[in-house]
Design a protein around this motif. Sequence first.
Motif, short mmCIF file in Angstrom:
data_model
loop_
_atom_site.label_atom_id
_atom_site.label_comp_id
_atom_site.label_asym_id
_atom_site.label_seq_id
_atom_site.Cartn_x
_atom_site.Cartn_y
_atom_site.Cartn_z
N PRO A 204 43.43 72.20 50.84
CA PRO A 204 42.29 73.10 51.09
C PRO A 204 41.99 73.99 49.89
CG PRO A 204 44.25 73.89 52.22
CD PRO A 204 44.61 72.55 51.66
N ARG A 205 40.69 74.21 49.65
CA ARG A 205 40.28 75.10 48.57
C ARG A 205 38.95 75.79 48.86
NH1 ARG A 205 40.71 69.73 47.76
NH2 ARG A 205 39.02 68.56 46.85
N ASP A 206 37.98 75.07 49.48
CA ASP A 206 36.67 75.65 49.75
C ASP A 206 36.79 76.88 50.65
OD1 ASP A 206 34.06 76.23 50.52
OD2 ASP A 206 33.44 74.15 50.54
N ALA A 207 37.45 76.75 51.79
CA ALA A 207 37.59 77.86 52.72
C ALA A 207 38.34 79.02 52.08
CB ALA A 207 38.31 77.40 53.99
N HIS B 118 48.05 73.23 64.51
CA HIS B 118 47.59 72.21 63.55
C HIS B 118 48.09 72.63 62.16
CE1 HIS B 118 44.87 70.81 66.69
NE2 HIS B 118 44.52 72.07 66.86
N GLU B 119 49.00 71.84 61.61
CA GLU B 119 49.55 72.17 60.29
C GLU B 119 48.54 71.82 59.19
OE1 GLU B 119 53.33 70.46 59.56
OE2 GLU B 119 54.35 71.62 61.14
N LEU B 120 48.58 72.61 58.12
CA LEU B 120 47.69 72.38 56.97
C LEU B 120 48.44 72.80 55.71
CD1 LEU B 120 44.89 71.57 55.92
CD2 LEU B 120 44.19 73.94 56.19
N PRO B 121 49.19 71.86 55.09
CA PRO B 121 49.98 72.23 53.91
C PRO B 121 49.09 72.47 52.69
CG PRO B 121 50.14 69.88 54.33
CD PRO B 121 49.39 70.47 55.50
N VAL C 29 53.24 71.70 50.11
CA VAL C 29 54.18 72.76 50.50
C VAL C 29 53.59 73.55 51.65
CG1 VAL C 29 55.22 72.98 48.21
CG2 VAL C 29 53.20 74.32 48.76
N GLY C 30 54.48 74.13 52.49
CA GLY C 30 54.05 75.01 53.56
C GLY C 30 53.40 74.26 54.71
N ARG C 31 52.90 75.03 55.68
CA ARG C 31 52.27 74.44 56.86
C ARG C 31 50.99 75.17 57.25
NH1 ARG C 31 54.43 77.36 61.43
NH2 ARG C 31 54.11 75.56 62.80
N ALA C 32 50.62 76.21 56.49
CA ALA C 32 49.42 76.98 56.80
C ALA C 32 48.84 77.53 55.50
CB ALA C 32 49.72 78.11 57.78
N ALA C 33 48.19 76.65 54.71
CA ALA C 33 47.77 77.01 53.35
C ALA C 33 46.74 78.13 53.35
CB ALA C 33 47.21 75.78 52.64
N ILE C 34 45.76 78.09 54.27
CA ILE C 34 44.71 79.11 54.26
C ILE C 34 45.28 80.46 54.68
CG2 ILE C 34 42.43 79.74 55.12
CD1 ILE C 34 41.87 76.82 55.61
N HIS C 35 46.17 80.47 55.68
CA HIS C 35 46.80 81.73 56.09
C HIS C 35 47.64 82.31 54.96
CE1 HIS C 35 48.84 84.63 58.70
NE2 HIS C 35 49.95 84.27 58.06
N ASP C 36 48.41 81.47 54.28
CA ASP C 36 49.23 81.95 53.17
C ASP C 36 48.35 82.52 52.06
OD1 ASP C 36 51.41 81.05 54.59
OD2 ASP C 36 51.58 79.16 53.49
#
Length: 815
Positions: free
Chosen positions: A431-434, A509-512, A521-528
């Motif tokens: 992810p990058r746009d959001a 819903h995971e999103l690395p 890496v990780g499981r919640a890229a936007i939250h991080d």
Amino acid sequence: MQRVGLALISGAVLALELALMRVWAITQYHHLSYLVISTALLGFGASGTLLCLVRGWAARHWRGVSCAAALGFAASVPVCFAASQRLPLRPLELLWVPSSWLWVLVSQLLAFVPFLFGATCIGLLLIAHADRAERWYAANLAGSGLGVVGVVAVSWWIPASWLPAFAAALGLLAAGLLIPGKSVAPLLVTAGIAAAMALAYARLPLSDLHIDEYKTLPGLLRLGGSRIVARRDGPLGRLDVVAGPAIHEVIDLSPAFAGEVPPQMVLASDAGRGTTLTEVADLRQAEFLDWSVLAAPYHLARPGKVLIVGAGGGTDVHLARYHHTPQITALELNGQVADLVRGQFAGAAGDPYGRPEVRLVVAEARGWLERTEERFDLISVPLLDAFAAASAGVYALNESYLYTLEAVERMLSRLTERGVLSVVRWIEYPPRDAIKFLATAVEALRRRGIERPDQHLLVVRLQFAAHVLVSPAPFSDRQIQSFRSFLDSRNFQAVWYPGMPAEEAGHRHELPGMDGDGRLVGRAAIHDAARALLFDDAERFHQRSLFNLRPATDDRPYYFNFFRWKLLPVLVRLGPQAASQMEYGYALLVVTMVQAVVLAAVLVLLPLRWVRRQAWRHGGKLATAGYFGSLGLAYLFLEIAFIQKLSLYLAHPVLAAAAVLGGFLVCSGLGSALSRRVSSLPGLPCSAVTMAVALIVVVGLVCTLGLSALLEPLSSPSLLVRTCVCLVLLAFLAVPMGVPFPQGLVQLDRQEPAYLPWAWGVNGFASVVAGPLAVLLAMAVGFNALVWLSLGLYVVAAFLRGRMPGARGTAGHPA
């Protein structure tokens, strides 16, 4: 009549350039249109070299040669255009399939042929009438400006695939005016050629554009039973309405939804993603929209006044009506979209704009927001671009003033005290746009003096899209509880809300994300990312990020550019399969520029080594190259920068390009026509070139430092008034810009005519490189810096002119 012929062929060449850019926007992607600009300028540079090689013969037979060149232009346009539409171009494979570049090269060479013919005709006519160059050069530039206006005007009535035919028709008219002799025979010859061309056009499949298979329209037509039921063409794009039993488009519909989605159609714009038409005959049929991520803001509080930006087919209008919103303002840029939804497809779209609570406004969103003083409880910005293209990075070179930092600040200022800005962005992998829009929203809140922006944000996502909600006031406990209830009932994933525990991120819903080595890496890229932007060192986050996630600004409006050079080794290491889902638009532009440099060197500079080698024994060669090279770069840099700067003021992208480009050409022609008179005035403190450069620098600095303050008092709801203001402003800049080039040629022609091939070739070479280089520089340092660089190049040119042959005080030449 011959000057009219020159004006017509000049207009034809520029009309062809704009026509091919429109065609490439439909068949390929926006960023490849820069190849058209470079190819057109390459034709001018190569024509100069060609004329130098056959200068004596061409000068003796200039009437016949110029007519033949105009006919060659007219005849080659349909043939080369039809041939180019049969090439298997696949731009998404360019970085990974080397053979794809061969087809791009073949396409460029096919486009190069008519530009070479047209530029040869123009150059020969200017050389043959060098004694009255100011009149002929003015006709050349005036015709070019009218060609810009003409192709934009006719694009309302003829399809984009036939725009090259319009350019060819202008070329044929020019050839008729340039035919030597006074008998009726030349007219009969022209009529015969015109009839042959008309027959050729009728037999060529010009209406069948070869569209890249990865674009939205071909994908829709591959669905069973899908077909195009309507098509509209215009300067803002080609519209295709696609119907079929397999078409269902709802962004991130909850898996818990058990109802039915009404029949839908898709309205594709330029063969890419457009908008959805949903047949909502009864509001109960719009229930499915309430089970998508788009419905989040309506569950915080019932808004009384809603603004929908990019309303399109009216799906978001149906959502607002489902929640009984009493006042809905729908903004739509393209009037043809509005006409289709209100007219032919009103029933298929549920007649969203025929409701008493809905007000349709046909206007560019950013410009309308700058002029309005209305306030709204909710401003909704739905998805306006295609997922596949966004994931592949093909929007990287698209300018957008809707997602800049200044735009978000303006939208927040148009909200009521507890209003909400709702923006939906795609989720790519990684992810990058959001994340980039989240970074923009956080910075906009901080600019408003808000110390705790984390209290003003809510973010929800599912699989494909993230929904960012921003408010100028902190979200209340009641709103947060309503937000969480909405997520739980629809099985959506919370990304951010005030007080959200870290362990809740990614639990549905995971999103690395991706680290600097390309590992997930990780499981919640936007939250991080949100936590880093809100509570950690935001600057450190941006420095460490693999992607460019800094907020876009009005000076650098390339929101969709996520590329950083540190990403390139990761792309190479991951290989084609993974890298095809990442950014490549920026890197592709660099490759395009390198290709343009190589082609320009082969077709423009190398042939000059065989032209009058004895001339290189004299001094001033480097100064001559520097002078004409600086002018070639500076002129296009300023032109491109001001097209972008004035597009915000005009609030109409097509008109901005046409007005600025046409205004530059016509006003520069006026400056060229006046340059000889100015230079001959007695008692001038300095040369005409020095005076012109000084005026360019002063006006350029004023426009760079105070353009907004200068135009704000002159802002008007009338597009005609704003256009006139722009043209007057451009005149102060473009008129002196028309002085240095012809004055340099006059100086060389009088003292060292053997240097003319070198000057013409270097200027053509610089012009070819200037197009893609200007975009790269604007993306890196901004349009203001691009203007400053161009002003510096003009100063360098004025300095170098004093070291060219024929300058005052130059050794070996009279003062």
